[in-house]
Motif scaffolding. Structure first.
Motif, PDB file in Angstrom:
ATOM      1  N   SER A  12       0.846  -1.191   0.000  1.00  0.00           N
ATOM      2  CA  SER A  12       0.000   0.000   0.000  1.00  0.00           C
ATOM      3  C   SER A  12       0.880   1.240   0.000  1.00  0.00           C
ATOM      4  O   SER A  12       2.100   1.173   0.166  1.00  0.00           O
ATOM      5  CB  SER A  12      -0.946  -0.005   1.202  1.00  0.00           C
ATOM      6  OG  SER A  12      -0.235   0.147   2.401  1.00  0.00           O
ATOM      7  N   ALA A  13       0.247   2.398  -0.171  1.00  0.00           N
ATOM      8  CA  ALA A  13       0.983   3.649  -0.347  1.00  0.00           C
ATOM      9  C   ALA A  13       1.855   3.980   0.850  1.00  0.00           C
ATOM     10  O   ALA A  13       2.953   4.524   0.696  1.00  0.00           O
ATOM     11  CB  ALA A  13      -0.003   4.784  -0.621  1.00  0.00           C
ATOM     12  N   HIS A  14       1.413   3.640   2.056  1.00  0.00           N
ATOM     13  CA  HIS A  14       2.221   4.002   3.227  1.00  0.00           C
ATOM     14  C   HIS A  14       3.529   3.220   3.271  1.00  0.00           C
ATOM     15  O   HIS A  14       4.525   3.703   3.800  1.00  0.00           O
ATOM     16  CB  HIS A  14       1.421   3.855   4.526  1.00  0.00           C
ATOM     17  CG  HIS A  14       1.298   2.465   5.043  1.00  0.00           C
ATOM     18  ND1 HIS A  14       0.326   1.587   4.609  1.00  0.00           N
ATOM     19  CD2 HIS A  14       2.022   1.790   5.975  1.00  0.00           C
ATOM     20  CE1 HIS A  14       0.445   0.440   5.251  1.00  0.00           C
ATOM     21  NE2 HIS A  14       1.463   0.529   6.077  1.00  0.00           N
ATOM     22  N   HIS A  15       3.537   1.993   2.704  1.00  0.00           N
ATOM     23  CA  HIS A  15       4.793   1.243   2.600  1.00  0.00           C
ATOM     24  C   HIS A  15       5.795   2.002   1.734  1.00  0.00           C
ATOM     25  O   HIS A  15       6.956   2.190   2.107  1.00  0.00           O
ATOM     26  CB  HIS A  15       4.548  -0.135   1.956  1.00  0.00           C
ATOM     27  CG  HIS A  15       3.748  -1.080   2.782  1.00  0.00           C
ATOM     28  ND1 HIS A  15       2.891  -2.020   2.237  1.00  0.00           N
ATOM     29  CD2 HIS A  15       3.650  -1.236   4.116  1.00  0.00           C
ATOM     30  CE1 HIS A  15       2.319  -2.713   3.193  1.00  0.00           C
ATOM     31  NE2 HIS A  15       2.766  -2.261   4.348  1.00  0.00           N
ATOM     32  N   VAL A  20       4.034   5.550   8.852  1.00  0.00           N
ATOM     33  CA  VAL A  20       3.472   4.623   9.824  1.00  0.00           C
ATOM     34  C   VAL A  20       2.063   4.241   9.376  1.00  0.00           C
ATOM     35  O   VAL A  20       1.262   5.109   9.011  1.00  0.00           O
ATOM     36  CB  VAL A  20       3.438   5.261  11.228  1.00  0.00           C
ATOM     37  CG1 VAL A  20       2.796   4.309  12.236  1.00  0.00           C
ATOM     38  CG2 VAL A  20       4.847   5.652  11.664  1.00  0.00           C
ATOM     39  N   GLY A  21       1.772   2.956   9.411  1.00  0.00           N
ATOM     40  CA  GLY A  21       0.460   2.470   8.993  1.00  0.00           C
ATOM     41  C   GLY A  21      -0.544   2.527  10.126  1.00  0.00           C
ATOM     42  O   GLY A  21      -1.162   3.546  10.385  1.00  0.00           O
ATOM     43  N   PRO A  96       6.136  10.016   9.309  1.00  0.00           N
ATOM     44  CA  PRO A  96       7.290   9.239   8.844  1.00  0.00           C
ATOM     45  C   PRO A  96       7.725   8.204   9.876  1.00  0.00           C
ATOM     46  O   PRO A  96       7.627   8.426  11.091  1.00  0.00           O
ATOM     47  CB  PRO A  96       8.377  10.312   8.662  1.00  0.00           C
ATOM     48  CG  PRO A  96       7.624  11.581   8.432  1.00  0.00           C
ATOM     49  CD  PRO A  96       6.388  11.478   9.285  1.00  0.00           C
ATOM     50  N   GLN A  97       8.205   7.067   9.381  1.00  0.00           N
ATOM     51  CA  GLN A  97       8.672   6.012  10.287  1.00  0.00           C
ATOM     52  C   GLN A  97       9.752   6.533  11.230  1.00  0.00           C
ATOM     53  O   GLN A  97       9.841   6.107  12.382  1.00  0.00           O
ATOM     54  CB  GLN A  97       9.210   4.837   9.464  1.00  0.00           C
ATOM     55  CG  GLN A  97       8.146   3.995   8.783  1.00  0.00           C
ATOM     56  CD  GLN A  97       7.409   3.082   9.753  1.00  0.00           C
ATOM     57  OE1 GLN A  97       7.794   2.916  10.911  1.00  0.00           O
ATOM     58  NE2 GLN A  97       6.339   2.471   9.277  1.00  0.00           N
ATOM     59  N   ALA A  98      10.589   7.470  10.747  1.00  0.00           N
ATOM     60  CA  ALA A  98      11.648   8.018  11.593  1.00  0.00           C
ATOM     61  C   ALA A  98      11.063   8.732  12.813  1.00  0.00           C
ATOM     62  O   ALA A  98      11.648   8.688  13.907  1.00  0.00           O
ATOM     63  CB  ALA A  98      12.521   8.980  10.786  1.00  0.00           C
ATOM     64  N   ARG A 103      10.639   8.056  19.075  1.00  0.00           N
ATOM     65  CA  ARG A 103       9.803   8.154  20.270  1.00  0.00           C
ATOM     66  C   ARG A 103       9.379   6.799  20.825  1.00  0.00           C
ATOM     67  O   ARG A 103       8.888   6.734  21.969  1.00  0.00           O
ATOM     68  CB  ARG A 103       8.544   8.977  19.933  1.00  0.00           C
ATOM     69  CG  ARG A 103       8.871  10.430  19.577  1.00  0.00           C
ATOM     70  CD  ARG A 103       7.736  11.093  18.833  1.00  0.00           C
ATOM     71  NE  ARG A 103       8.010  12.512  18.597  1.00  0.00           N
ATOM     72  CZ  ARG A 103       8.775  12.959  17.604  1.00  0.00           C
ATOM     73  NH1 ARG A 103       9.326  12.087  16.742  1.00  0.00           N
ATOM     74  NH2 ARG A 103       8.979  14.251  17.456  1.00  0.00           N
ATOM     75  N   PHE A 104       9.542   5.760  20.066  1.00  0.00           N
ATOM     76  CA  PHE A 104       9.026   4.433  20.429  1.00  0.00           C
ATOM     77  C   PHE A 104       9.797   3.854  21.605  1.00  0.00           C
ATOM     78  O   PHE A 104      11.033   3.856  21.626  1.00  0.00           O
ATOM     79  CB  PHE A 104       9.126   3.505  19.228  1.00  0.00           C
ATOM     80  CG  PHE A 104       8.448   2.177  19.414  1.00  0.00           C
ATOM     81  CD1 PHE A 104       7.085   2.054  19.251  1.00  0.00           C
ATOM     82  CD2 PHE A 104       9.178   1.045  19.759  1.00  0.00           C
ATOM     83  CE1 PHE A 104       6.447   0.837  19.407  1.00  0.00           C
ATOM     84  CE2 PHE A 104       8.553  -0.180  19.926  1.00  0.00           C
ATOM     85  CZ  PHE A 104       7.180  -0.285  19.750  1.00  0.00           C
TER      86      PHE A 104
END
Length: 210
Positions: A12-15, A20-21, A96-98, A103-104
């Motif tokens: 999908s587009a978020h990939h 983040v999905g 963004p995944q970054a 923060r994770f």
């Protein structure tokens, strides 16, 4: 004999965009739609002609799009179930995944893991995801269909498989069943002993480069 096919929705587009999905409602890419057609053909080859097929899908767009392609090929309409969604990542969704990585808070090596707070406002815990998916699976398995297809998400797959195998969700603090995008996981219950088997996990052999 009951056979359950669990589909991790394709690209999908978020990939592609590195986002983040979770509950962020992205759509399938052109490649993802092509992969959905390949999944549908593979399922058509595995399921006998004339067999009754039940099809279930997460309500997120990327899963629904894949389910609609599969349903069109198999002559069935998907039952949409919000409880089959991916884990919510709260305020991180669509970022963004970054942003999420910075923060994770990773779960501890020992101690409470399913109730662990990942440090992201509004995010589900893994235990919350597990309870939600197990409730959905209770409803699906109670229907008793011979051929059932579930279109869902990679992060949800562990709890779909765990529920089918009868593993208490509380035991899945460490265990994970992984299936890449566009994969098929096959589960089977025999009609004599009623044993349940993980036949194939995360199979992508049906995906071809165009």
């Amino acid at each position: 004999m009951r056979t359950l096919y669990v589909i991790a929705h394709p690209e999908s587009a978020h990939h592609v965009d590195g986002l983040v999905g979770g509950w962020y409602d992205s759509e399938l890419t052109a490649g993802g739609l092509a992969a959905a057609a390949q999944i549908a053909e593979e399922l058509r080859a595995r399921i006998p002609d004339g067999a009754e097929v039940e099809l279930f899908s997460s309500d997120l767009l990327r899963a629904q799009q894949a389910a609609e392609v599969i349903g069109a090929r198999l002559g069935t309409v998907p039952v949409i179930d919000r409880a089959l969604r991916e884990k919510s990542y709260g305020v991180a969704e669509g970022k963004p995944q970054a942003w999420l990585r910075e923060r994770f808070v990773t779960p501890p090596a020992t101690g409470e893991r399913l109730g662990h707070d990942e440090g992201i406002a509004g995010a589900e815990t893994m235990g919350g995801l597990a309870r939600r998916v197990y409730a959905a699976m209770d409803s699906i398995l109670a229907r008793g269909g011979e051929h059932q297809i579930i279109v869902t998400h990679g992060g949800t797959l562990t709890f779909v498989v765990g529920a089918f195998l009868g593993l208490p969700w509380e035991t899945l603090g460490y265990a994970r069943f992984r299936g890449p995008s566009g994969s098929i996981t096959e589960l089977r219950e025999d009609d004599y002993f009623h044993n349940r088997e993980l036949v194939g996990l995360g199979d992508t052999g049906h995906l071809r480069r165009e």
